[in-house]
Design an enzyme around this catalytic site. Structure first.
Site, PDB file in Angstrom:
ATOM      1  N   THR A   1      -7.233  -6.221  -5.859  1.00 27.65           N
ATOM      2  CA  THR A   1      -7.607  -5.249  -6.885  1.00 27.65           C
ATOM      3  C   THR A   1      -7.447  -3.842  -6.318  1.00 27.65           C
ATOM      4  OG1 THR A   1      -9.898  -5.323  -6.183  1.00 27.65           O
ATOM      5  CG2 THR A   1      -9.267  -6.784  -7.990  1.00 27.65           C
TER       6      THR A   1
ATOM      7  N   ARG B   1      -4.276  -1.529   7.300  1.00 30.68           N
ATOM      8  CA  ARG B   1      -3.433  -0.940   6.249  1.00 30.68           C
ATOM      9  C   ARG B   1      -4.044   0.399   5.783  1.00 30.68           C
ATOM     10  NH1 ARG B   1      -4.342   0.630   0.567  1.00 30.68           N
ATOM     11  NH2 ARG B   1      -2.412   0.269  -0.569  1.00 30.68           N
ATOM     12  N   VAL B   2      -3.238   1.439   5.798  1.00 31.09           N
ATOM     13  CA  VAL B   2      -3.681   2.732   5.256  1.00 31.09           C
ATOM     14  C   VAL B   2      -2.835   3.011   4.019  1.00 31.09           C
ATOM     15  CG1 VAL B   2      -3.846   5.213   5.686  1.00 31.09           C
ATOM     16  CG2 VAL B   2      -4.441   3.596   7.500  1.00 31.09           C
TER      17      VAL B   2
ATOM     18  N   THR C   1      -4.157   7.166  -8.431  1.00 34.85           N
ATOM     19  CA  THR C   1      -4.819   5.891  -8.148  1.00 34.85           C
ATOM     20  C   THR C   1      -3.833   4.793  -8.527  1.00 34.85           C
ATOM     21  OG1 THR C   1      -5.799   5.810 -10.353  1.00 34.85           O
ATOM     22  CG2 THR C   1      -7.139   6.790  -8.626  1.00 34.85           C
ATOM     23  N   GLY C   2      -4.072   3.599  -8.018  1.00 33.07           N
ATOM     24  CA  GLY C   2      -3.183   2.486  -8.309  1.00 33.07           C
ATOM     25  C   GLY C   2      -2.493   2.020  -7.045  1.00 33.07           C
TER      26      GLY C   2
ATOM     27  N   GLY D   1      -0.928   1.962  -3.994  1.00 27.50           N
ATOM     28  CA  GLY D   1      -0.639   3.068  -3.093  1.00 27.50           C
ATOM     29  C   GLY D   1       0.723   3.011  -2.448  1.00 27.50           C
TER      30      GLY D   1
HETATM   31  N1  ASP Z   1      -4.276   3.831  -4.281  1.00 25.04           N
HETATM   32  C1  ASP Z   1      -5.246   3.017  -3.603  1.00 25.04           C
HETATM   33  C2  ASP Z   1      -4.590   2.366  -2.445  1.00 25.04           C
HETATM   34  O1  ASP Z   1      -3.486   1.883  -2.602  1.00 25.04           O
HETATM   35  C3  ASP Z   1      -5.867   1.986  -4.429  1.00 25.04           C
HETATM   36  C4  ASP Z   1      -6.215   2.377  -5.814  1.00 25.04           C
HETATM   37  O2  ASP Z   1      -6.091   3.491  -6.186  1.00 25.04           O
HETATM   38  O3  ASP Z   1      -6.636   1.558  -6.581  1.00 25.04           O
HETATM   39  O4  ASP Z   1      -5.206   2.273  -1.423  1.00 25.04           O
END
Ligand code: ASP
Length: 343
Positions: A195, A226-227, A249-250, A252
């Site tokens: 998620t 993981r970054v 967001t989403g 990355g």
């Molecule tokens: N962008 C974030 C990441 O990939 C996760 C997210 O935004 O849901 O770490």
């Protein structure tokens, strides 16, 4: 103000600009200096939808004279400290070993400075640590144990970031990874997908100063170490005080491939509205997407959102598919819908 041409602030700004221009110069003026237009604008904060309380707080602080970055960080801290937000800080979902690793970055437009932390463990508010990296080191990013030691030196407390709920979610995931895993679950629900979840916030004040901040626990069940994009200045967030700010967001990894925060600001520099800039960035992301992340129609099988605000206080957001965002301006804090690339 959304970037709709007829919004109230555009109307007031234009009317004010004409009056001011007439008063200040004897010859016809096409456009008033930006500083005059800004004097009609209220502060604006835009964020991912989990930031509804945060955008209200950020605008309240900016109105009281707080710096835009400090206000944005106070806004995102509400989510970092909220055990019920499983995408950020305390209560964030852990990596595949059950350890919560946090990423954050920030950028301060007026001073042209940035800070970031990656894979930080045991500290609830990585956004504050990113700001310390920015303020007190000549560097941009610290990671892992050294980022943690750095935070502890400033008085942060080491804390267990797993809540009972996030631990339970991880145990469920571990016990349902696949037919061949070594864990037995009395309550088999089938494999649990990774998620996503994060908070990005971009803040502009009435003087046109801008800042951005993004903070996250990243992709749940990620490979340790993981970054993601949230720690990457230029991807998870980016500010150019002359133009605007944008963040994401989403998924990355796909944002990093397109340097999406930076690219969205560049699109605004070319004259696009915040919404169009975010959509143009999403198109670039799709063009960079490898086949394993495309469905049978060639569309991305992941979500990605961009949120943007420009120096004039116009804002906009776009997502691959339907998604809400939060915004606060002189009309108050509310949820609006992102423009979408796909239905
Ligand atoms: N962008 C974030 C990441 O990939 C996760 C997210 O935004 O849901 O770490």
């Amino acid at each position: 103000m959304s970037d709709s041409p007829l919004s109230r602030r555009t109307f007031l700004g234009t009317a004010g600009a004409v009056v001011a221009g007439t008063a200040l110069t004897p010859r016809p003026v096409v456009a008033a200096p930006a500083i005059l237009r800004r004097s009609f604008a209220a502060p604006v904060a835009i964020s991912s939808s989990n930031g509804l309380r945060g955008v209200a707080r950020a605008v309240e602080l900016v109105l009281a004279g707080t710096d835009t970055l400090d206000a944005g960080i106070e806004g995102v801290k509400i989510q970092e400290l909220d055990p019920k937000d499983s995408s950020v800080g305390y209560g964030g979902l852990p990596n595949e070993e059950g350890v919560v690793q946090l990423d954050a970055s920030c950028m301060h437009g007026p001073t042209k400075r940035a800070g970031a932390v990656g894979a930080l463990e045991g500290i609830k508010t990585p956004s504050e640590v990113a700001r310390l990296v920015m303020k007190y080191t000549p560097h941009i990013m610290l990671v892992g144990k050294d980022a943690q030691r750095f935070a502890l030196s400033y008085g942060f407390q080491l804390e267990d970031l797993l809540t009972p709920e996030s631990r339970e979610a991880w145990l469920q995931w571990r016990a349902n990874r696949g037919a061949n895993d070594n864990w037995l679950s009395p309550d088999v629900k089938g494999p649990m997908r990774h998620t996503t979840g994060t908070i990005n916030m971009n803040v502009v004040n009435a003087a046109g100063d801008i800042s951005s901040v993004t903070t996250t626990s990243g992709l749940s069940w990620k490979v340790p170490g993981r970054v993601g994009d949230s720690a990457a200045v230029g991807a998870g967030q980016y500010t150019d005080n002359e133009i605007g700010a944008a963040g994401s967001t989403g998924l990355g990894e796909m944002n990093i491939m397109a340097c999406g925060g930076f690219l969205t600001v560049e699109h605004m520099r070319q004259g696009m509205s915040p919404t169009d800039a975010a959509l143009a960035t999403l198109k670039r992301v799709v063009a960079m997407t490898p086949p394993r992340l495309l469905d049978e129609r060639g569309r991305p099988n992941y979500q990605l959102q961009f949120y943007a605000v420009n120096k004039k206080g116009q804002y906009g957001a776009a997502a691959m598919t339907r998604s809400p965002f939060a915004v606060c301006d002189e009309k108050g804090a509310r949820i609006e819908q992102c423009a979408t690339l796909f239905s």
